[in-house]
Scaffold this active site. Sequence first.
Site: not given
Ligand code: GLU
Length: 430
Positions: A105, A220
């Site tokens: 992340k 979104n």
């Molecule tokens: N930000 C999204 C999540 O928390 C997608 C992460 C991604 O597509 O790598 O799952």
Amino acid sequence: MMAESEFERALQRLDEAARHVEISPDTMERLRLPRELLQARLTIRMDDGSLKSFEAWRCRYDDSCGPTKGGIRFHHHSTADEVEALAFWMTVKCAVAGLPYGGGKGAVRVDPHELSVTELERLSRAYIRAFARFIGPDRDIPAPDVATNATIMGWMADEYNQIVGQVVPGVITGKPLALGGSLGRDDATARGGFNLLEHLCGRLDLDNGPRRAVIQGFGNAGAHMARLLVDSGWTIVAASDSGGAVFNPQGLDVAALEKIKAAGMSVRNGATGATRQIDPDEMLGVDCELLVPAAFQDLIHEGNAERIRAKVVLELANGPVTPEADALLHKAGVTVIPDILANSGGVTVSYFEWVQNRQGERWTLERVHRELESRMNAQGDIVWKVAETRKVPLRTAAYIVGLGRLTSAIEATTAVISPVAEAAGRRAAV
Ligand code: GLU
């Protein structure tokens, strides 16, 4: 007592799962700390000529199952602690989803609404300059998260290509279609959650009677979810965002709310006629069958959990329910479909994008939808079965499934396995 740090709260889930199933000591040891956390200062030229610096992070939590994967968020409250917690969740989420990925992340501590579009582009490119050596299509693959989108991913992908002197579309997902993005990535998080809900509908006792939903966080994921629900006969009785909330027991006009959001305003401005404003916290107590938290972590806590009237809480946000609130909801008979299962549609379609990029292919929207639905349904069945056989909540069951898969990967790389670890790993593997 609520743990001080977000990361400690995230690890409480690990301990909770360990109470129900023996998790290999090797897995527990590896997952207690992130593998790597990098912090950087991003300094950019603002439109008025001044220089401004922003704190930024990227965490590769664990890569036992594959290159680390996870979004980058732009938020004025982001911290290293939050990034670690979110990267930990991504690790377990990718394992539950059965993807060949570990968890990562990233974040920048910034209020993106205060930046012009050119400043936002400079900041996005500065992020990639700072972390270019840390990421890569076989190492760490970013994607959108809170307040980042396809446009930002496009700038980031372009910056990476310029640094390495090659076009590497698989380094980042959630890109614009023109740069190798996948059809169906934009509403994938909501669609995956929706597929799961439809698939488990009978088991969740949602197939008869009224179908009323409340959306906490009309961004979104939340707005896409509202549209998918309405299209299949649900009524959205309340919705909120950071600016307020609206309520109408007869059903909100979701298309009108989408227009209001597209114009940069809060859903609060949708209060006309029978639709009235309501306090966002009070909104949690509205009569409904389904509550969809789709904004931030910790929004449902011990102070407001007892107000919830929904039968089912579907977590499209990451970590929206605290461990204390989880216990209260369980006691009240509310079924929580946990984030690491419910919102894995986003990263699953990111995986489809990465596969397409590496194979030089373009899938049809129909294929993306079909493969997403079949994966969501399959993982939903596995987690449901574990919950049933072990008599644990779905969250604990999802952790048992994810940790079982992580244990298998970790043990496959270890020459000497203690008998305890071997036995525990076998039992945890699902
Ligand atoms: N930000 C999204 C999540 O928390 C997608 C992460 C991604 O597509 O790598 O799952």
